[in-house]
Design a protein around this motif. Structure first.
Motif, PDB file in Angstrom:
ATOM      1  N   TYR A  62       0.831  -1.195   0.000  1.00 35.03           N
ATOM      2  CA  TYR A  62       0.000   0.000   0.000  1.00 35.03           C
ATOM      3  C   TYR A  62       0.870   1.251   0.000  1.00 35.03           C
ATOM      4  N   ARG A  71      -9.623  -2.501   4.974  1.00 37.24           N
ATOM      5  CA  ARG A  71      -8.168  -2.531   5.103  1.00 37.24           C
ATOM      6  C   ARG A  71      -7.616  -1.130   5.342  1.00 37.24           C
ATOM      7  N   THR A  72      -8.193  -0.128   4.687  1.00 42.17           N
ATOM      8  CA  THR A  72      -7.752   1.253   4.893  1.00 42.17           C
ATOM      9  C   THR A  72      -7.923   1.662   6.352  1.00 42.17           C
ATOM     10  N   LEU A  81      -5.403  -0.225   8.600  1.00 42.20           N
ATOM     11  CA  LEU A  81      -4.039   0.304   8.528  1.00 42.20           C
ATOM     12  C   LEU A  81      -3.898   1.580   9.356  1.00 42.20           C
ATOM     13  N   CYS A  82      -4.901   2.444   9.266  1.00 37.21           N
ATOM     14  CA  CYS A  82      -4.849   3.686  10.046  1.00 37.21           C
ATOM     15  C   CYS A  82      -4.902   3.388  11.546  1.00 37.21           C
ATOM     16  N   GLU A  97      -3.894   0.704  13.006  1.00 37.12           N
ATOM     17  CA  GLU A  97      -2.590   0.164  13.386  1.00 37.12           C
ATOM     18  C   GLU A  97      -1.565   1.274  13.590  1.00 37.12           C
ATOM     19  N   ALA A 104       3.413  -0.573   5.670  1.00 43.19           N
ATOM     20  CA  ALA A 104       2.590  -1.426   4.820  1.00 43.19           C
ATOM     21  C   ALA A 104       3.390  -2.266   3.835  1.00 43.19           C
ATOM     22  N   LYS A 163       2.445  -6.040   2.982  1.00 45.56           N
ATOM     23  CA  LYS A 163       1.125  -6.364   3.530  1.00 45.56           C
ATOM     24  C   LYS A 163       0.076  -6.546   2.444  1.00 45.56           C
ATOM     25  N   SER A 164       0.467  -6.362   1.221  1.00 44.20           N
ATOM     26  CA  SER A 164      -0.479  -6.551   0.130  1.00 44.20           C
ATOM     27  C   SER A 164       0.258  -7.185  -1.037  1.00 44.20           C
TER      28      SER A 164
END
Length: 307
Positions: free
Chosen positions: A165, A206-207, A210-211, A213, A266, A269-270
């Motif tokens: 990401y 997922r957005t 991530l924030c 985290e 990130a 992670k993707s």
């Protein structure tokens, strides 16, 4: 369970009468009744309620009818595809794509098909990964460009690349002055452009994850259902967005008005993968198609690594 049993069942269910179904199937009524009873014994539950005049489906029968129709349709498609291949006709190629793959890897894949002289009739469907997995399992897709993860569906991973990401920023944003990897926490005070959850639930969730985290909840002020729309809103200065890095490879992203910075947290992670049904070895045509898909994905991976 044989296909003829399914055809007998569907005809009887649709006509609501064993007598009318036997006429349609050009067979005597007693053998048809016996075949339907044999099917019910094999399934293990009654599929019909017998009435003085006709039959009606049980609740289990209603469910079984949907599956029977799907199986018969797939069997017909399989036969047609085999005949096309044998005759050297233009074969159909059914592919699934997560939204970002439509922009990042599909053009390169189609170019390779053309260069290889494979005159396939491409049927492309935008699908989230979980739906692609089920469609590949059920022989509704030949290949999938998806984001792999843990799952119970057995599939073959033909190729896979890291597609971490990144954060998409308006060109004039203070954080856009540098192109080096940044902690996501630096964007904690920025307004975000998010993905409409009813259209892209995976990306929305997922957005937000991530924030969280990174220690904050994103202030989502604008939403869009397509990547091009998200990037257009970012280019307009309405917010920042978390997107796959592969979108940065587009030749003209919002006219150069969007800057992409990789996220430190990130990386890895993707991923983006080419998935295929698990099973016996593919024939030469399918193997070549899978190889071209892998080449297109790996080319995208090299472009990402060079940035």
């Amino acid at each position: 369970m044989e296909l003829r049993h399914l055809r007998y069942f569907v005809a009887t269910a649709e006509l609501g009468s064993i007598t009318r179904a036997s006429e349609k199937l050009f067979m005597a009524q007693p053998p048809l009744s016996a075949q339907l009873k044999q099917l019910e014994d094999e399934v293990g539950v009654p599929l019909f309620v017998r009435m003085p005049r006709g039959v009606r489906l049980t609740e289990a029968g209603v469910s079984f009818l949907e599956d029977a129709r799907a199986i018969l349709a797939r069997s017909q498609q399989a036969g047609q595809r085999a005949r096309e291949r044998q005759a050297g006709a233009r074969a159909s190629l059914r592919i699934g794509l997560v939204p970002s793959a439509i922009h990042s890897v599909l053009p390169g894949f189609l170019r390779r098909l053309h260069e290889a002289g494979l005159d396939a009739r491409v049927e492309a469907r935008e699908m989230i990964t979980s739906k692609q997995q089920l469609a590949l399992r059920d022989d509704e897709l030949d290949l999938g460009f998806a984001r792999p993860g843990a799952g119970a569906v057995p599939l073959e991973t033909v190729a896979v690349i890291d597609d971490p990401y990144a954060i998409a920023l308006p060109a004039g944003h203070p954080l856009a002055a540098s192109r080096s990897p940044m902690p996501l926490a630096l964007a904690a005070q920025a307004p975000f452009v998010g993905f409409a959850r009813h259209r892209m639930a995976d990306y929305f969730d997922r957005t937000v994850a991530l924030c969280q985290e990174a220690g904050f909840t994103p202030d989502i002020r604008c939403e869009a259902g397509q990547f091009v729309s998200v990037l257009a809103l970012v280019a307009s200065g309405l917010g920042v967005a978390i997107v796959p890095s592969s979108l940065s490879t587009l030749d003209s992203v919002a006219g150069g008005a969007v800057v992409f910075r990789p996220l430190q947290m990130a990386r890895d992670k993707s991923r983006l993968a080419v998935l295929a049904p698990a099973g016996p070895p593919r024939d030469a045509w399918s193997a070549q198609i899978a190889s071209l898909a892998a080449e297109a994905l790996e080319e995208l991976g090299r472009r990402l690594e060079s940035r």
